[in-house]
Design an enzyme around this catalytic site. Sequence first.
Site, PDB file in Angstrom:
ATOM      1  N   LYS A  31      -4.103  -4.377  -2.456  1.00 15.40           N
ATOM      2  CA  LYS A  31      -4.729  -4.031  -3.644  1.00 15.40           C
ATOM      3  C   LYS A  31      -3.739  -3.327  -4.416  1.00 15.40           C
ATOM      4  O   LYS A  31      -3.714  -3.524  -5.780  1.00 15.40           O
ATOM      5  CB  LYS A  31      -5.873  -3.363  -3.494  1.00 15.40           C
ATOM      6  CG  LYS A  31      -6.343  -2.363  -4.689  1.00 15.40           C
ATOM      7  CD  LYS A  31      -7.401  -1.435  -4.385  1.00 15.40           C
ATOM      8  CE  LYS A  31      -7.957  -0.552  -5.516  1.00 15.40           C
ATOM      9  NZ  LYS A  31      -6.776   0.309  -5.980  1.00 15.40           N
ATOM     10  N   ASN A  32      -2.877  -2.449  -3.959  1.00 14.58           N
ATOM     11  CA  ASN A  32      -2.057  -1.670  -4.910  1.00 14.58           C
ATOM     12  C   ASN A  32      -0.814  -2.331  -5.207  1.00 14.58           C
ATOM     13  O   ASN A  32      -0.019  -1.915  -6.059  1.00 14.58           O
ATOM     14  CB  ASN A  32      -1.609  -0.306  -3.949  1.00 14.58           C
ATOM     15  CG  ASN A  32      -2.980   0.704  -3.848  1.00 14.58           C
ATOM     16  OD1 ASN A  32      -3.688   0.292  -4.415  1.00 14.58           O
ATOM     17  ND2 ASN A  32      -2.419   1.611  -2.962  1.00 14.58           N
ATOM     18  N   ARG A 105      -8.166   1.931 -13.947  1.00 13.63           N
ATOM     19  CA  ARG A 105      -6.869   2.702 -14.613  1.00 13.63           C
ATOM     20  C   ARG A 105      -5.762   1.813 -15.100  1.00 13.63           C
ATOM     21  O   ARG A 105      -4.900   2.384 -15.437  1.00 13.63           O
ATOM     22  CB  ARG A 105      -6.445   3.740 -13.612  1.00 13.63           C
ATOM     23  CG  ARG A 105      -7.416   4.575 -13.563  1.00 13.63           C
ATOM     24  CD  ARG A 105      -6.967   6.057 -12.593  1.00 13.63           C
ATOM     25  NE  ARG A 105      -6.006   6.846 -13.092  1.00 13.63           N
ATOM     26  CZ  ARG A 105      -6.231   7.745 -13.685  1.00 13.63           C
ATOM     27  NH1 ARG A 105      -7.455   8.276 -14.127  1.00 13.63           N
ATOM     28  NH2 ARG A 105      -5.151   8.395 -14.422  1.00 13.63           N
ATOM     29  N   CYS A 129     -11.099   6.110  -8.976  1.00  7.66           N
ATOM     30  CA  CYS A 129     -11.934   7.017  -7.946  1.00  7.66           C
ATOM     31  C   CYS A 129     -11.599   8.479  -8.426  1.00  7.66           C
ATOM     32  O   CYS A 129     -10.652   8.956  -8.695  1.00  7.66           O
ATOM     33  CB  CYS A 129     -11.493   6.611  -6.722  1.00  7.66           C
ATOM     34  SG  CYS A 129     -11.990   5.142  -6.127  1.00  7.66           S
ATOM     35  N   ASP A 319      -4.074   7.312   1.915  1.00  8.10           N
ATOM     36  CA  ASP A 319      -5.029   6.340   1.932  1.00  8.10           C
ATOM     37  C   ASP A 319      -5.567   6.221   3.363  1.00  8.10           C
ATOM     38  O   ASP A 319      -6.763   5.774   3.840  1.00  8.10           O
ATOM     39  CB  ASP A 319      -4.912   5.114   1.363  1.00  8.10           C
ATOM     40  CG  ASP A 319      -4.766   5.238  -0.391  1.00  8.10           C
ATOM     41  OD1 ASP A 319      -5.819   5.172  -0.993  1.00  8.10           O
ATOM     42  OD2 ASP A 319      -3.761   5.388  -0.363  1.00  8.10           O
ATOM     43  N   VAL A 341      -1.187  14.932  -1.113  1.00 11.53           N
ATOM     44  CA  VAL A 341      -1.184  14.278  -2.176  1.00 11.53           C
ATOM     45  C   VAL A 341      -2.220  14.414  -3.414  1.00 11.53           C
ATOM     46  O   VAL A 341      -1.919  14.484  -4.623  1.00 11.53           O
ATOM     47  CB  VAL A 341      -0.956  12.838  -1.553  1.00 11.53           C
ATOM     48  CG1 VAL A 341      -0.941  11.661  -2.847  1.00 11.53           C
ATOM     49  CG2 VAL A 341       0.080  12.517  -0.801  1.00 11.53           C
TER      50      VAL A 341
END
Length: 446
Positions: A31-32, A105, A129, A319, A341
Amino acid sequence: MLFWNTARMSRSLVLNGGRPLIGDIEVRGAKNLVSKAMVAVVLAEEPCRLRGVPEISDVQIVAGLLELHGVKIDSSDRDGELLLDPTNVEQAHVADIDAHAGSSRVPVLLCGPLLHRLGEAFIPDLGGCRIGERPINFHLDVLRTFGAVVDKRPEGLRLTAPHGLKGADIQLPYPSVGTTEQVLLTAVRAEGTTVLRNAAIEPEIMDLVAILQKMGAIISVQTDRRIEIEGVPRLGGFDHLAIPDRIEAGSWACAALATAGDIYVRGAQQQPMMAFLNVFRRVGGSFDIDDEGIRFWHSGGDINSLAIETDVHPGLMTDWQQPLVVALTQTRGLSIIHETVYENRLGFTSALGEMGAQIQTYRNCLGSSPCRFSRANFQHSAVVSGPARLRGAEITVPDLRGGFSYLIAALAAEGTSKVHGIDLIYRGYENFSTKLDAVGADYDLI
């Protein structure tokens, strides 16, 4: 438009826990990375081909934004493959952008590419989020450094580049992934050379660099978190297979550990997951790596409590922290978590407490790593006491990673849980209900 329909996805599920998860699932592109690779298409003046694309709602949202800006997208009859044609990029209507931006975003990352292609960009209010502040001031400061002019308006921000974008010397106060992506996507077509210091170097960043290099960019990554980009006047297309999603792979690994199960994650790769694999082994989990993926399983007996700290790559990815916390509720003794983070990432633990977990959060830094939150009033450390006997509960998903962690907790718990807001999980976990079937979970979508 893309071939899947996120509007039809369920928003709640009822789950009967207490059984080991055993089976075989597959992860595709991260996804990232995938959403940023799609943004990079706007920089090109030729068609692009992106493979390994997961069917997640974030991809659908970015695709919608690109189509608003004139990018043609073809995914028909192509499993996990997108053909994107940016030949006729155009300015989108503000109201249309705003309709999409509440869920993503990504619009802020479109600014550099749109300024290069059209000389203008617009940023509405941003979603995402709620795990921390994640302000866009880094992004705006970076864009101003390149020569962008930011005009604040009631409906958002309008950016222009009256004298074009020029290379810059940029020092980041923190190795922010989003800001590093912004610099890369802006610098590759800026006039002159850009030097970025204290850059993020996550595997997804390196995969984005590989894509930009395929397009014709000149990018040098140094060993001291310094990236040098020589701007070029034009970029072509690319053909790229996205790096697999290491976050999803780690999430399923934690599900195997928390439920005393055995899950083979097809597509998982060792190198991007080394920090996670070390923690998984220290806690007492077992894994076996082959050319197709990684098998994760609970080897029997007690698993070990331990102390973990999240950090930017090559440290333990933030994550992974939330699904790991659920697994740590099943260890014997006290485990310590130090989140460095995102300041609010431990907020999800309150619902775990309602399920029977014994977790106490603290403002103090319970670790040795340098931490931005050491003098701030954030609950960013936790102590987990186990093993806890988790019980079913009615819970609501707070964010993407916390949401999947709630599913893991419900799968490990005795009794029935009702989980609301699971549409958030579709943002980053492809076909997760089908994968629940594949590992033998007992649930109903409602």
